[in-house]
Design an enzyme around this catalytic site. Structure first.
Site, PDB file in Angstrom:
ATOM      1  N   LYS A  60       0.826  -1.223   0.000  1.00 46.23           N
ATOM      2  CA  LYS A  60       0.000   0.000   0.000  1.00 46.23           C
ATOM      3  C   LYS A  60       0.849   1.257   0.000  1.00 46.23           C
ATOM      4  O   LYS A  60       0.540   2.214  -0.699  1.00 46.23           O
ATOM      5  CB  LYS A  60      -0.877   0.068   1.262  1.00 46.23           C
ATOM      6  CG  LYS A  60      -2.040  -0.856   1.288  1.00 46.23           C
ATOM      7  CD  LYS A  60      -3.012  -0.531   2.423  1.00 46.23           C
ATOM      8  CE  LYS A  60      -2.461  -0.229   3.778  1.00 46.23           C
ATOM      9  NZ  LYS A  60      -1.868  -1.202   4.609  1.00 46.23           N
ATOM     10  N   ARG A 103      -8.629   1.560  10.530  1.00 45.75           N
ATOM     11  CA  ARG A 103      -8.090   0.223  10.776  1.00 45.75           C
ATOM     12  C   ARG A 103      -8.988  -0.576  11.692  1.00 45.75           C
ATOM     13  O   ARG A 103      -8.591  -1.648  12.157  1.00 45.75           O
ATOM     14  CB  ARG A 103      -6.719   0.366  11.436  1.00 45.75           C
ATOM     15  CG  ARG A 103      -5.558   0.185  10.465  1.00 45.75           C
ATOM     16  CD  ARG A 103      -4.313   0.617  11.182  1.00 45.75           C
ATOM     17  NE  ARG A 103      -3.181  -0.198  10.897  1.00 45.75           N
ATOM     18  CZ  ARG A 103      -2.107   0.258  10.235  1.00 45.75           C
ATOM     19  NH1 ARG A 103      -2.089   1.465   9.729  1.00 45.75           N
ATOM     20  NH2 ARG A 103      -1.075  -0.509  10.067  1.00 45.75           N
ATOM     21  N   ARG A 159      12.739  -5.268   5.295  1.00 50.23           N
ATOM     22  CA  ARG A 159      12.411  -3.941   4.754  1.00 50.23           C
ATOM     23  C   ARG A 159      13.347  -2.863   5.296  1.00 50.23           C
ATOM     24  O   ARG A 159      13.724  -2.846   6.463  1.00 50.23           O
ATOM     25  CB  ARG A 159      10.961  -3.596   5.123  1.00 50.23           C
ATOM     26  CG  ARG A 159      10.508  -2.248   4.653  1.00 50.23           C
ATOM     27  CD  ARG A 159       9.005  -2.160   4.599  1.00 50.23           C
ATOM     28  NE  ARG A 159       8.344  -2.250   5.898  1.00 50.23           N
ATOM     29  CZ  ARG A 159       7.026  -2.222   6.042  1.00 50.23           C
ATOM     30  NH1 ARG A 159       6.245  -2.138   4.990  1.00 50.23           N
ATOM     31  NH2 ARG A 159       6.497  -2.302   7.246  1.00 50.23           N
ATOM     32  N   ARG A 194      12.528   0.124  10.393  1.00 48.68           N
ATOM     33  CA  ARG A 194      11.550   0.537  11.394  1.00 48.68           C
ATOM     34  C   ARG A 194      11.655  -0.310  12.654  1.00 48.68           C
ATOM     35  O   ARG A 194      11.871  -1.513  12.581  1.00 48.68           O
ATOM     36  CB  ARG A 194      10.140   0.391  10.815  1.00 48.68           C
ATOM     37  CG  ARG A 194       9.683   1.604  10.058  1.00 48.68           C
ATOM     38  CD  ARG A 194       8.424   1.339   9.317  1.00 48.68           C
ATOM     39  NE  ARG A 194       7.381   0.682  10.106  1.00 48.68           N
ATOM     40  CZ  ARG A 194       6.144   0.496   9.675  1.00 48.68           C
ATOM     41  NH1 ARG A 194       5.799   0.923   8.475  1.00 48.68           N
ATOM     42  NH2 ARG A 194       5.246  -0.118  10.420  1.00 48.68           N
ATOM     43  N   ARG A 229       1.266  -7.579  14.559  1.00 45.23           N
ATOM     44  CA  ARG A 229       0.589  -6.637  13.643  1.00 45.23           C
ATOM     45  C   ARG A 229      -0.358  -7.388  12.705  1.00 45.23           C
ATOM     46  O   ARG A 229      -1.430  -6.905  12.377  1.00 45.23           O
ATOM     47  CB  ARG A 229       1.620  -5.825  12.853  1.00 45.23           C
ATOM     48  CG  ARG A 229       2.246  -4.715  13.700  1.00 45.23           C
ATOM     49  CD  ARG A 229       3.578  -4.224  13.179  1.00 45.23           C
ATOM     50  NE  ARG A 229       3.529  -3.689  11.848  1.00 45.23           N
ATOM     51  CZ  ARG A 229       4.588  -3.604  11.038  1.00 45.23           C
ATOM     52  NH1 ARG A 229       5.781  -4.022  11.456  1.00 45.23           N
ATOM     53  NH2 ARG A 229       4.475  -3.085   9.856  1.00 45.23           N
TER      54      ARG A 229
HETATM   55  P1  AMP Z   1       2.041   1.242   9.502  1.00 45.74           P
HETATM   56  O1  AMP Z   1       3.144   2.214   9.234  1.00 45.74           O
HETATM   57  O2  AMP Z   1       0.807   1.573   8.721  1.00 45.74           O
HETATM   58  O3  AMP Z   1       2.459  -0.191   9.350  1.00 45.74           O
HETATM   59  O4  AMP Z   1       1.639   1.437  11.046  1.00 45.74           O
HETATM   60  C1  AMP Z   1       2.563   1.175  12.074  1.00 45.74           C
HETATM   61  C2  AMP Z   1       1.842   1.107  13.426  1.00 45.74           C
HETATM   62  O5  AMP Z   1       1.263   2.398  13.701  1.00 45.74           O
HETATM   63  C3  AMP Z   1       0.700   0.120  13.510  1.00 45.74           C
HETATM   64  O6  AMP Z   1       1.146  -1.196  13.799  1.00 45.74           O
HETATM   65  C4  AMP Z   1      -0.119   0.727  14.650  1.00 45.74           C
HETATM   66  O7  AMP Z   1       0.467   0.438  15.903  1.00 45.74           O
HETATM   67  C5  AMP Z   1       0.037   2.227  14.411  1.00 45.74           C
HETATM   68  N1  AMP Z   1      -1.062   2.754  13.543  1.00 45.74           N
HETATM   69  C6  AMP Z   1      -0.969   3.146  12.251  1.00 45.74           C
HETATM   70  N2  AMP Z   1      -2.163   3.546  11.782  1.00 45.74           N
HETATM   71  C7  AMP Z   1      -3.039   3.385  12.813  1.00 45.74           C
HETATM   72  C8  AMP Z   1      -4.423   3.604  12.969  1.00 45.74           C
HETATM   73  N3  AMP Z   1      -5.203   4.028  11.959  1.00 45.74           N
HETATM   74  N4  AMP Z   1      -4.975   3.336  14.179  1.00 45.74           N
HETATM   75  C9  AMP Z   1      -4.243   2.900  15.204  1.00 45.74           C
HETATM   76  N5  AMP Z   1      -2.936   2.650  15.128  1.00 45.74           N
HETATM   77  C10 AMP Z   1      -2.324   2.887  13.944  1.00 45.74           C
END
Ligand code: AMP
Length: 218
Positions: A15, A90, A132, A165, A176
Site C-alpha cells: 500500500k 483500521r 524492509r 523501522r 501486527r
Molecule cells: P504502519 O506504518 O501503517 O504499518 O503502522 C505502524 C503502526 O502504527 C501500527 O502497527 C499501529 O500500531 C500504528 N497505527 C498506524 N495507523 C493506525 C491507525 N489508523 N490506528 C491505530 N494505530 C495505527
C-alpha cells in the site's frame, strides 16, 4: 468532484509504495497514519509517547488519539480536492469516526469515496517486513532480499543510510498481522456492503499492481 480514497490490506501488502505513487499521479495529498505517528514519536510529544507504547507491541494506537490527528489533516486546505489515505481506518470504530470527520469536512461538495482493498497472498509478507528498509530522506522503500539497494544499506537516490523501522521485527510483525485480521479485515465487508469497495490483486510486480490500481480508480 472531491476524490476520497482509502486503502485496506495486511501489513507490507504494498500500500505504501502504491499510494505514494498514486498521490503524485492524482496531485492529492498522501496521508499515512503510521508515518504521522512515527513523526510524533520522533518529536517526543505526549501523543508520540502514548503511541509508541502501542506501536511497540504491534497494537492499534487509541482511537481518539488517531482521530484527532486525522481530523486535523483532512480539514486542511490541501485536502479540499480529496486525499489518498493510507493506514486509516483500521477498525470499525475508526471507520465510523471517518464518516463523522468526512461529513464535517465535505460540506456540500460532491464526493467520490472508494475503499481499495489489496488482496494478497499473506505467506510472503513476513519476509517483506523483516528485510524492509527505507530512506529517511525520500521515503523510498527497499528490501534486503527482494529489492536491495545498489550499495548495501545506502539509498540509491539520496546516498544516505537506510533505516529499519523499530516495529519491523518478527515478533512485533506477527502481532501486527493478528491485529490486522482481528480488527481491520472486518472493514472489507463493511465497505463492500456500502458498495464502495474495490478489490485489486496485489500479487505481482509494482508495475503490475499499479496498472490494476489505475483501473479501479477511474
Ligand atoms: P504502519 O506504518 O501503517 O504499518 O503502522 C505502524 C503502526 O502504527 C501500527 O502497527 C499501529 O500500531 C500504528 N497505527 C498506524 N495507523 C493506525 C491507525 N489508523 N490506528 C491505530 N494505530 C495505527
Amino acid at each position: 468532484m472531491k476524490q476520497e480514497l482509502i486503502f485496506l490490506g495486511p501489513p507490507a501488502c504494498g500500500k505504501g509504495t502504491q499510494t505514494n505513487r498514486l498521490s503524485e499521479f492524482l496531485g492529492l495529498p498522501h496521508i499515512d497514519t503510521g508515518s504521522l505517528l512515527r513523526a510524533e514519536i520522533a518529536k517526543e510529544t505526549e501523543d508520540g509517547i502514548i503511541a509508541k507504547s502501542f506501536i511497540d507491541k504491534g497494537h492499534l494506537v487509541p482511537v481518539d488519539l488517531v482521530a484527532t490527528i486525522i481530523g486535523k489533516k483532512l480539514a486542511g486546505e490541501d485536502c479540499k480536492k480529496g486525499y489518498v489515505l493510507d493506514g486509516y481506518p483500521r477498525s470499525l470504530e475508526q471507520a465510523e469516526k471517518l464518516d463523522i470527520i468526512n461529513a464535517k469536512v465535505d460540506g456540500d461538495n460532491q464526493v467520490s469515496f472508494k475503499a481499495i482493498y489489496f488482496d494478497i497472498d499473506t505467506q510472503i509478507l513476513l519476509d517483506r517486513i523483516i528485510y524492509r528498509q527505507s530512506c529517511p530522506v525520500c521515503g523510498e522503500i527497499y528490501n534486503k532480499k527482494f529489492k536491495p539497494s545498489k550499495t548495501e544499506n545506502i539509498c540509491d537516490k539520496c546516498n544516505v543510510e537506510l533505516k529499519t523501522r523499530a516495529d519491523d521485527n518478527a515478533e512485533i510483525a506477527q502481532e501486527r498481522f493478528n491485529t490486522y485480521f482481528e480488527q481491520t479485515a472486518p472493514l472489507i465487508k463493511f465497505y463492500e456492503e456500502k458498495g464502495v469497495l474495490r478489490k485489486i490483486d496485489a500479487n505481482g510486480s509494482i508495475d503490475e499492481v499499479w496498472n490494476r490500481l489505475l483501473d479501479v480508480i477511474k
